[in-house]
Design a protein around this motif. Sequence first.
Motif, mmCIF file in Angstrom:
data_model
loop_
_atom_site.group_PDB
_atom_site.id
_atom_site.type_symbol
_atom_site.label_atom_id
_atom_site.label_comp_id
_atom_site.label_asym_id
_atom_site.label_seq_id
_atom_site.Cartn_x
_atom_site.Cartn_y
_atom_site.Cartn_z
ATOM 1 N N VAL A 33 -3.619 4.281 -8.299
ATOM 2 C CA VAL A 33 -2.527 5.245 -8.119
ATOM 3 C C VAL A 33 -1.179 4.574 -8.376
ATOM 4 O O VAL A 33 -0.299 5.146 -9.031
ATOM 5 C CB VAL A 33 -2.558 5.850 -6.698
ATOM 6 N N ALA A 34 -1.016 3.344 -7.853
ATOM 7 C CA ALA A 34 0.262 2.634 -7.990
ATOM 8 C C ALA A 34 0.427 1.954 -9.338
ATOM 9 O O ALA A 34 1.523 1.496 -9.679
ATOM 10 C CB ALA A 34 0.391 1.595 -6.878
ATOM 11 N N ARG A 35 -0.677 1.831 -10.087
ATOM 12 C CA ARG A 35 -0.668 1.198 -11.414
ATOM 13 C C ARG A 35 -0.201 -0.249 -11.362
ATOM 14 O O ARG A 35 0.685 -0.683 -12.102
ATOM 15 C CB ARG A 35 0.201 2.003 -12.388
ATOM 16 N N ILE A 36 -0.810 -1.003 -10.443
ATOM 17 C CA ILE A 36 -0.525 -2.426 -10.324
ATOM 18 C C ILE A 36 -1.844 -3.181 -10.198
ATOM 19 O O ILE A 36 -2.855 -2.614 -9.771
ATOM 20 C CB ILE A 36 0.374 -2.748 -9.106
ATOM 21 N N PRO A 37 -1.877 -4.479 -10.548
ATOM 22 C CA PRO A 37 -3.101 -5.265 -10.379
ATOM 23 C C PRO A 37 -3.361 -5.572 -8.906
ATOM 24 O O PRO A 37 -2.440 -5.602 -8.084
ATOM 25 C CB PRO A 37 -2.818 -6.546 -11.175
ATOM 26 N N LEU A 38 -4.617 -5.836 -8.600
ATOM 27 C CA LEU A 38 -5.035 -6.049 -7.219
ATOM 28 C C LEU A 38 -4.332 -7.233 -6.567
ATOM 29 O O LEU A 38 -3.956 -7.179 -5.389
ATOM 30 C CB LEU A 38 -6.560 -6.255 -7.174
ATOM 31 N N ASP A 39 -4.130 -8.306 -7.302
ATOM 32 C CA ASP A 39 -3.589 -9.532 -6.704
ATOM 33 C C ASP A 39 -2.176 -9.346 -6.154
ATOM 34 O O ASP A 39 -1.743 -10.102 -5.272
ATOM 35 C CB ASP A 39 -3.604 -10.677 -7.725
ATOM 36 N N ARG A 40 -1.461 -8.330 -6.621
ATOM 37 C CA ARG A 40 -0.071 -8.148 -6.187
ATOM 38 C C ARG A 40 0.053 -7.625 -4.761
ATOM 39 O O ARG A 40 1.114 -7.769 -4.127
ATOM 40 C CB ARG A 40 0.658 -7.190 -7.132
ATOM 41 N N ILE A 41 -1.002 -7.008 -4.225
ATOM 42 C CA ILE A 41 -0.851 -6.398 -2.902
ATOM 43 C C ILE A 41 -1.417 -7.263 -1.776
ATOM 44 O O ILE A 41 -1.287 -6.904 -0.611
ATOM 45 C CB ILE A 41 -1.494 -4.992 -2.855
ATOM 46 N N ILE A 42 -2.008 -8.401 -2.125
ATOM 47 C CA ILE A 42 -2.677 -9.213 -1.108
ATOM 48 C C ILE A 42 -1.703 -9.672 -0.021
ATOM 49 O O ILE A 42 -1.999 -9.632 1.170
ATOM 50 C CB ILE A 42 -3.374 -10.431 -1.741
ATOM 51 N N GLY A 43 -0.517 -10.119 -0.424
ATOM 52 C CA GLY A 43 0.456 -10.618 0.540
ATOM 53 C C GLY A 43 0.844 -9.578 1.581
ATOM 54 O O GLY A 43 0.953 -9.882 2.774
ATOM 55 N N ILE A 61 2.742 7.313 -2.389
ATOM 56 C CA ILE A 61 3.078 6.049 -3.055
ATOM 57 C C ILE A 61 4.315 6.212 -3.940
ATOM 58 O O ILE A 61 5.256 5.407 -3.850
ATOM 59 C CB ILE A 61 1.866 5.489 -3.842
ATOM 60 N N PRO A 62 4.380 7.248 -4.807
ATOM 61 C CA PRO A 62 5.629 7.451 -5.567
ATOM 62 C C PRO A 62 6.841 7.694 -4.664
ATOM 63 O O PRO A 62 7.954 7.227 -4.967
ATOM 64 C CB PRO A 62 5.326 8.680 -6.430
ATOM 65 N N ALA A 63 6.650 8.415 -3.538
ATOM 66 C CA ALA A 63 7.766 8.681 -2.622
ATOM 67 C C ALA A 63 8.266 7.391 -1.976
ATOM 68 O O ALA A 63 9.479 7.175 -1.838
ATOM 69 C CB ALA A 63 7.333 9.672 -1.549
ATOM 70 N N LEU A 64 7.351 6.520 -1.578
ATOM 71 C CA LEU A 64 7.738 5.229 -0.986
ATOM 72 C C LEU A 64 8.504 4.375 -1.993
ATOM 73 O O LEU A 64 9.524 3.755 -1.651
ATOM 74 C CB LEU A 64 6.487 4.490 -0.496
ATOM 75 N N TYR A 95 10.881 1.082 -1.304
ATOM 76 C CA TYR A 95 9.830 0.184 -0.826
ATOM 77 C C TYR A 95 9.159 -0.495 -2.021
ATOM 78 O O TYR A 95 8.981 0.143 -3.072
ATOM 79 C CB TYR A 95 8.778 0.965 -0.028
ATOM 80 N N PRO A 96 8.781 -1.758 -1.879
ATOM 81 C CA PRO A 96 8.067 -2.431 -2.974
ATOM 82 C C PRO A 96 6.764 -1.706 -3.309
ATOM 83 O O PRO A 96 6.069 -1.211 -2.413
ATOM 84 C CB PRO A 96 7.789 -3.832 -2.416
ATOM 85 N N THR A 97 6.448 -1.651 -4.590
ATOM 86 C CA THR A 97 5.228 -0.969 -5.021
ATOM 87 C C THR A 97 3.989 -1.576 -4.362
ATOM 88 O O THR A 97 3.074 -0.861 -3.939
ATOM 89 C CB THR A 97 5.089 -1.051 -6.556
ATOM 90 N N SER A 98 3.965 -2.897 -4.252
ATOM 91 C CA SER A 98 2.813 -3.575 -3.662
ATOM 92 C C SER A 98 2.662 -3.211 -2.186
ATOM 93 O O SER A 98 1.547 -3.048 -1.679
ATOM 94 C CB SER A 98 2.945 -5.089 -3.819
ATOM 95 N N TYR A 99 3.787 -3.060 -1.481
ATOM 96 C CA TYR A 99 3.738 -2.670 -0.061
ATOM 97 C C TYR A 99 3.218 -1.245 0.071
ATOM 98 O O TYR A 99 2.395 -0.953 0.947
ATOM 99 C CB TYR A 99 5.125 -2.785 0.566
#
Length: 425
Positions: free
Chosen positions: A382-392, A121-124, A129-133
Motif C-alpha cells: 500500500v505504501a509502495r516502499i521496500p520491507l527493509d525501510r520499516i524495520i526501525g 497511510i496516504p493521510a498519515l 508522518y514518515p512513510t515507513s512509520y
Amino acid sequence: MTTVMISTMVLCFALTISVAVSIGLASVLGIQVANVNMLISVKEMFGAINKFPLAAIPFFILAGNLMETGGISRRLVEFAKSIVGGVQGGLPMTCVLTCMIFAAVSGSSVATTFAIGAILIPALIKHGYPTSYAAALQATSAELGVIIPPSIPLILYGVSAEVSIGELFIAGFGPGILISGALMLFVWLYCKYKGWGKNDGDGRLKLLPATWQAGWALLMPVIILGGIYGGVFTPTEASAVAVLYALVVGMLIYREIGLRDLFPILRKSVISSAVIMFIIANAGLFAFLITRAGVPDAIGRWLEAVLQSPALFLLGVNAALFVIGMFIETSAAIIVLAPILAPVAMHFGIDPVHFGLIMVVNLALGMITPPFGVNLFAACTVARIPLDRIIGHLIPFVLVILGCLMVITYVPGISLVLRDLAFAK
C-alpha cells in the motif's frame, strides 16, 4: 519419518517455497518413508477442511472486501478520527481505533491492512508522518484483526483444540482492548516526543455528524456480535449475516458497490479463501502424521519434565511461538501446534480458552515480524516502499505488543473475566 518431514519443511521454507506447498511436500515424503498408503493423504486433507466452523472463513473475508469497496471502511475512519483525531498524534491513534472497530467484522488482519491502510497511510503521509512509520503503524494495528472477535485464527484454534468458539470470541475482547489501548498510548507519547501530528485535527468531523454518517457501518459489529452472544446465530452463521449486511449497505444504502464491482470482489475473496483452505488441508495431513508418529506425546512428556510449573511452561511456549511465528503462517502454526500444546497446557491447569488467546496473540506477532510477516508485505504494498525501510519503526511496536502478551499470559482474568460472566450458570 518425523526427521525427514521437519527437515524437508525447513529446507522448503529456506528456499522461500510457499508454506502450504512446503507442508504438503513434507507430508508426502513422510508418507513415503513410513510406507503408508497415499490414499490416506486425500482422506486427511478432506477431513481437515470438512468442518462446519471453517465455513466462516470465506464469508468473513468476503464481508471485509465488501466493506472496503462499499465505503464502510472510510466512514469508520471518519468516526474514529472524530473521537481521537483532535489531539497531537490523533491520526495514528485513529489508525489503531479504526482497525479495532473494523476487526469486529472482518476477522482478517490482511483484509484490515488493505481496507484501512489504503485510506490512512496516504493521510498519515500527507500530514507529515514518515512513510515507513505509517506503514509500520498500519501493519501493527491490523494485527487486531485476528484478536478482536470474530477472528479467523480463533476459529481455527477452536476447531483444532476442540474449544468453544463462542467462548474464545468473548475472551478475545480483553486482550484486544488491552493491546489497542497500549498502542494508542504509545503512539500519542511517541508523537509528543517527535513533535509529529500537531495539525492532525484539521478537517475532522464533529462526533455527532461522524456518528450519523457511520451509523450503518457501526451497526454492523453490533448485529454480528450481538447475534452471536445473544444466541440468535452461531459464529459461522454470523459470517453469512455479515456478508448480507455489507452487501445491502454497500449496494442499497451507500450505493458505492455496483454490479460490475461484484466479480472483482468475489474473485479476490475466493483467492484469499482458497489459499487459507489449502494451508489448512496440508497442515491437517501434517498434524495427522506427526500425531501418528507420537510426536505430541513425546513433546508433552518433555515439556512436563523440563518445565515443571505453569509459569515456566507459559514462558517456554511464548518463546517458542514467537520464533515459530516468524517463519510459519499463523493459520498453519495454529492447526499444527494447537492439538499438541493445548492438552499439555490443560495438564498444567491452564484454561484452554486462556491458552488459545496466548497462542493467537503470540503467533499474530508473526504477521509483523520479518521475514514472512504478511501484514508487513501488505502495508509495504500500500505504501509502495521496500520491507527493509520499516524495520526501525517496527521494533518499538513489537516491544509494546510483547509487553501486552506477558500481561495477557500471566493475568488470566484479562481473557477470562468476560467469558466467565457471559457463560456463568
